[in-house]
Write a protein that holds these residues in place. Sequence first.
Motif, PDB file in Angstrom:
ATOM      1  N   ASP A 209     -10.566  -6.191  13.389  1.00 40.26           N
ATOM      2  CA  ASP A 209     -10.137  -7.487  13.817  1.00 40.26           C
ATOM      3  C   ASP A 209      -9.396  -8.294  12.795  1.00 40.26           C
ATOM      4  OD1 ASP A 209     -11.326  -6.965  16.168  1.00 40.26           O
ATOM      5  OD2 ASP A 209     -13.057  -8.278  15.950  1.00 40.26           O
ATOM      6  N   GLY A 210      -8.275  -7.790  12.319  1.00 39.09           N
ATOM      7  CA  GLY A 210      -7.376  -8.499  11.569  1.00 39.09           C
ATOM      8  C   GLY A 210      -7.660  -8.688  10.064  1.00 39.09           C
ATOM      9  N   GLN A 211      -8.636  -7.884   9.731  1.00 37.45           N
ATOM     10  CA  GLN A 211      -9.044  -7.676   8.211  1.00 37.45           C
ATOM     11  C   GLN A 211      -8.828  -6.237   7.741  1.00 37.45           C
ATOM     12  OE1 GLN A 211     -12.373 -10.025   6.192  1.00 37.45           O
ATOM     13  NE2 GLN A 211     -13.160  -8.140   5.445  1.00 37.45           N
ATOM     14  N   VAL A 212      -8.227  -6.067   6.450  1.00 41.35           N
ATOM     15  CA  VAL A 212      -8.286  -4.768   6.111  1.00 41.35           C
ATOM     16  C   VAL A 212      -8.970  -4.667   5.005  1.00 41.35           C
ATOM     17  CG1 VAL A 212      -6.502  -3.300   4.857  1.00 41.35           C
ATOM     18  CG2 VAL A 212      -5.698  -4.849   6.695  1.00 41.35           C
ATOM     19  N   GLU A 213      -9.717  -3.604   4.727  1.00 41.86           N
ATOM     20  CA  GLU A 213     -10.295  -3.049   3.459  1.00 41.86           C
ATOM     21  C   GLU A 213      -9.649  -1.663   3.006  1.00 41.86           C
ATOM     22  OE1 GLU A 213     -15.019  -2.352   1.541  1.00 41.86           O
ATOM     23  OE2 GLU A 213     -14.517  -2.831   3.753  1.00 41.86           O
ATOM     24  N   VAL A 214      -9.421  -1.502   1.623  1.00 37.62           N
ATOM     25  CA  VAL A 214      -9.036  -0.450   1.069  1.00 37.62           C
ATOM     26  C   VAL A 214     -10.130   0.452   0.630  1.00 37.62           C
ATOM     27  CG1 VAL A 214      -7.528   0.788  -0.576  1.00 37.62           C
ATOM     28  CG2 VAL A 214      -6.964  -1.549   0.559  1.00 37.62           C
ATOM     29  N   ILE A 215     -10.191   1.896   1.092  1.00 36.80           N
ATOM     30  CA  ILE A 215     -11.236   2.816   0.785  1.00 36.80           C
ATOM     31  C   ILE A 215     -10.582   3.990   0.125  1.00 36.80           C
ATOM     32  CG2 ILE A 215     -12.957   1.978   2.032  1.00 36.80           C
ATOM     33  CD1 ILE A 215     -12.591   4.496   3.856  1.00 36.80           C
ATOM     34  N   GLY A 216     -11.061   4.774  -0.715  1.00 36.30           N
ATOM     35  CA  GLY A 216     -10.382   6.034  -1.320  1.00 36.30           C
ATOM     36  C   GLY A 216      -9.956   5.801  -2.631  1.00 36.30           C
ATOM     37  N   GLU A 217      -9.369   6.866  -3.135  1.00 35.06           N
ATOM     38  CA  GLU A 217      -8.974   7.148  -4.724  1.00 35.06           C
ATOM     39  C   GLU A 217      -7.775   6.364  -5.106  1.00 35.06           C
ATOM     40  OE1 GLU A 217      -9.188  11.169  -5.659  1.00 35.06           O
ATOM     41  OE2 GLU A 217      -7.090  11.320  -5.043  1.00 35.06           O
ATOM     42  N   GLY A 218      -6.881   6.111  -4.101  1.00 35.51           N
ATOM     43  CA  GLY A 218      -5.765   5.560  -4.374  1.00 35.51           C
ATOM     44  C   GLY A 218      -5.687   4.008  -4.304  1.00 35.51           C
ATOM     45  N   ALA A 219      -4.427   3.616  -3.767  1.00 33.78           N
ATOM     46  CA  ALA A 219      -4.326   2.121  -3.546  1.00 33.78           C
ATOM     47  C   ALA A 219      -3.336   1.914  -2.177  1.00 33.78           C
ATOM     48  CB  ALA A 219      -3.699   1.382  -4.644  1.00 33.78           C
ATOM     49  N   VAL A 220      -3.365   0.596  -1.767  1.00 31.97           N
ATOM     50  CA  VAL A 220      -2.533   0.379  -0.516  1.00 31.97           C
ATOM     51  C   VAL A 220      -1.699  -0.567  -1.305  1.00 31.97           C
ATOM     52  CG1 VAL A 220      -2.166  -0.877   1.618  1.00 31.97           C
ATOM     53  CG2 VAL A 220      -4.409   0.877   1.167  1.00 31.97           C
ATOM     54  N   THR A 221      -0.082  -0.448  -1.137  1.00 31.36           N
ATOM     55  CA  THR A 221       0.660  -1.231  -1.711  1.00 31.36           C
ATOM     56  C   THR A 221       1.348  -2.145  -0.341  1.00 31.36           C
ATOM     57  OG1 THR A 221       1.489   0.269  -3.400  1.00 31.36           O
ATOM     58  CG2 THR A 221       2.966  -1.276  -2.528  1.00 31.36           C
ATOM     59  N   ILE A 222       1.221  -3.576  -0.456  1.00 33.27           N
ATOM     60  CA  ILE A 222       1.600  -4.250   0.774  1.00 33.27           C
ATOM     61  C   ILE A 222       2.572  -5.112   0.166  1.00 33.27           C
ATOM     62  CG2 ILE A 222       0.885  -6.275   2.134  1.00 33.27           C
ATOM     63  CD1 ILE A 222      -1.815  -5.308   1.422  1.00 33.27           C
ATOM     64  N   VAL A 223       3.799  -5.044   1.036  1.00 34.75           N
ATOM     65  CA  VAL A 223       5.161  -5.735   0.826  1.00 34.75           C
ATOM     66  C   VAL A 223       5.416  -6.827   1.803  1.00 34.75           C
ATOM     67  CG1 VAL A 223       7.725  -5.540   0.385  1.00 34.75           C
ATOM     68  CG2 VAL A 223       6.167  -3.756  -0.480  1.00 34.75           C
ATOM     69  N   ASP A 224       5.559  -7.995   1.744  1.00 32.91           N
ATOM     70  CA  ASP A 224       5.908  -9.121   2.778  1.00 32.91           C
ATOM     71  C   ASP A 224       7.202  -9.696   2.306  1.00 32.91           C
ATOM     72  OD1 ASP A 224       5.824 -11.338   4.249  1.00 32.91           O
ATOM     73  OD2 ASP A 224       4.015 -12.182   3.590  1.00 32.91           O
ATOM     74  N   GLU A 225       8.137  -9.426   3.067  1.00 29.60           N
ATOM     75  CA  GLU A 225       9.451  -9.842   2.726  1.00 29.60           C
ATOM     76  C   GLU A 225       9.642 -11.292   3.798  1.00 29.60           C
ATOM     77  OE1 GLU A 225      12.583  -9.591   5.063  1.00 29.60           O
ATOM     78  OE2 GLU A 225      10.650  -9.362   6.452  1.00 29.60           O
ATOM     79  N   SER A 226       8.666 -11.408   4.498  1.00 32.15           N
ATOM     80  CA  SER A 226       8.846 -12.966   5.511  1.00 32.15           C
ATOM     81  C   SER A 226       9.382 -14.007   5.087  1.00 32.15           C
ATOM     82  CB  SER A 226       7.491 -13.080   6.197  1.00 32.15           C
ATOM     83  OG  SER A 226       6.532 -13.474   5.546  1.00 32.15           O
ATOM     84  N   GLU A 227       9.198 -14.137   3.610  1.00 29.42           N
ATOM     85  CA  GLU A 227       9.447 -15.400   2.984  1.00 29.42           C
ATOM     86  C   GLU A 227      10.543 -15.139   1.858  1.00 29.42           C
ATOM     87  OE1 GLU A 227       6.113 -17.690   1.726  1.00 29.42           O
ATOM     88  OE2 GLU A 227       5.246 -17.865   3.649  1.00 29.42           O
ATOM     89  N   ALA A 228      11.308 -13.892   1.932  1.00 35.92           N
ATOM     90  CA  ALA A 228      12.010 -13.506   0.996  1.00 35.92           C
ATOM     91  C   ALA A 228      13.251 -14.587   1.054  1.00 35.92           C
ATOM     92  CB  ALA A 228      12.624 -12.231   1.042  1.00 35.92           C
ATOM     93  N   THR A 229      13.765 -14.989  -0.244  1.00 33.78           N
ATOM     94  CA  THR A 229      14.802 -15.889  -0.394  1.00 33.78           C
ATOM     95  C   THR A 229      16.121 -15.405  -0.195  1.00 33.78           C
ATOM     96  OG1 THR A 229      14.830 -15.550  -2.612  1.00 33.78           O
ATOM     97  CG2 THR A 229      13.616 -17.200  -2.169  1.00 33.78           C
ATOM     98  N   TYR A 230      16.208 -14.125  -0.143  1.00 36.16           N
ATOM     99  CA  TYR A 230      17.767 -13.537  -0.298  1.00 36.16           C
ATOM    100  C   TYR A 230      17.706 -12.099   0.141  1.00 36.16           C
ATOM    101  CZ  TYR A 230      22.241 -11.270  -1.562  1.00 36.16           C
ATOM    102  OH  TYR A 230      23.388 -10.633  -1.515  1.00 36.16           O
ATOM    103  N   ASN A 231      18.541 -11.617   1.139  1.00 36.17           N
ATOM    104  CA  ASN A 231      19.025 -10.063   1.187  1.00 36.17           C
ATOM    105  C   ASN A 231      20.360 -10.069   1.440  1.00 36.17           C
ATOM    106  OD1 ASN A 231      19.550  -9.354   3.915  1.00 36.17           O
ATOM    107  ND2 ASN A 231      17.307 -10.050   4.226  1.00 36.17           N
ATOM    108  N   ASN A 232      20.950  -8.877   1.377  1.00 39.81           N
ATOM    109  CA  ASN A 232      22.464  -8.575   1.381  1.00 39.81           C
ATOM    110  C   ASN A 232      22.581  -7.824   2.576  1.00 39.81           C
ATOM    111  OD1 ASN A 232      21.451  -6.258   0.503  1.00 39.81           O
ATOM    112  ND2 ASN A 232      23.314  -5.969  -1.037  1.00 39.81           N
ATOM    113  N   LEU A 233      21.699  -7.921   3.673  1.00 41.22           N
ATOM    114  CA  LEU A 233      22.011  -6.922   4.588  1.00 41.22           C
ATOM    115  C   LEU A 233      23.252  -7.244   5.615  1.00 41.22           C
ATOM    116  CD1 LEU A 233      20.495  -4.711   6.398  1.00 41.22           C
ATOM    117  CD2 LEU A 233      19.513  -6.596   7.927  1.00 41.22           C
TER     118      LEU A 233
END
Length: 273
Positions: A209-233
């Motif tokens: 229900d909208g909450q993430v929990e990480v389990i296991g031996e590695g990690a989860v990398t989260i990238v949020d570009e919604s407020e990025a200040t610049y891209n050259n697309l």
Amino acid sequence: MAESQNPRQLIIIGGAEEKEGESPILREFVRRAGGVKAKIIIMTAATELPREAGERYTEVFERIGAAEVRIVDTETRDDASSSTALEAVRNATGIFFTGGDQARITSVMKDTELDAAIHQRYAEGIVIGGTSAGAAVMPDKMIVEGDSETHARIETVEMGPGLGFLPGVVIDQHFSQRGRLGRLISALVQEPAVLGFGIDENTAMVVTDGQVEVIGEGAVTIVDESEATYNNLGQILKDEPLAICGAKLHILPHGHKFDLHKRKPIVDKKVTV
């Protein structure tokens, strides 16, 4: 059926999860699907070896203690409207998508009777799980294929429709093992205001229900570009490097949580950030 008040749960695995010994991630899937009363369906649409994959996961889930395990193989779209498959979904407490090729899953399942039935059961509170390709299909827009171990370029990744259990995100798997940060960023620039989740092998993000929990031996990398200040697309050709500035990056190992609605980690206030 009337919609249940049970939480909507997803267990999204980055691939290569432990299948011997304690099998903690698959054990958590069985636990949330009902434990010793769990009735699990294994969806093998992604793989070219459905019998082998189905039997392997059947062995694991039965060893862990699920009450019933069934394999549903959809080689064609006609299979996705079979009465046997639909009955299995109606009776299941957990549905698990194996690895393989995510495009195979959507090509035979998306917008079929089986797809609708699984979404209905998900709304009623059963647990949906998936590993590798079975993880990639969870969003409404998925990475179909792309280059690993490379910098971000438009041509790095091809996007397509997913199954839509977790809209508003993009998921990549085998993340740190295959160096996929470049292709995740490429996907995000093409799908603005979407959160990107890169899941390591033998690691899962458990969504409730909208909450993430990480389990296991590695990690989860989260990238949020919604407020990025610049891209050259808008200024580059498809084979030229992407630039992005001001994006947010979070790396969350086992036990850490993330709020999908607030788009930020849930951090213990005793921990210095």
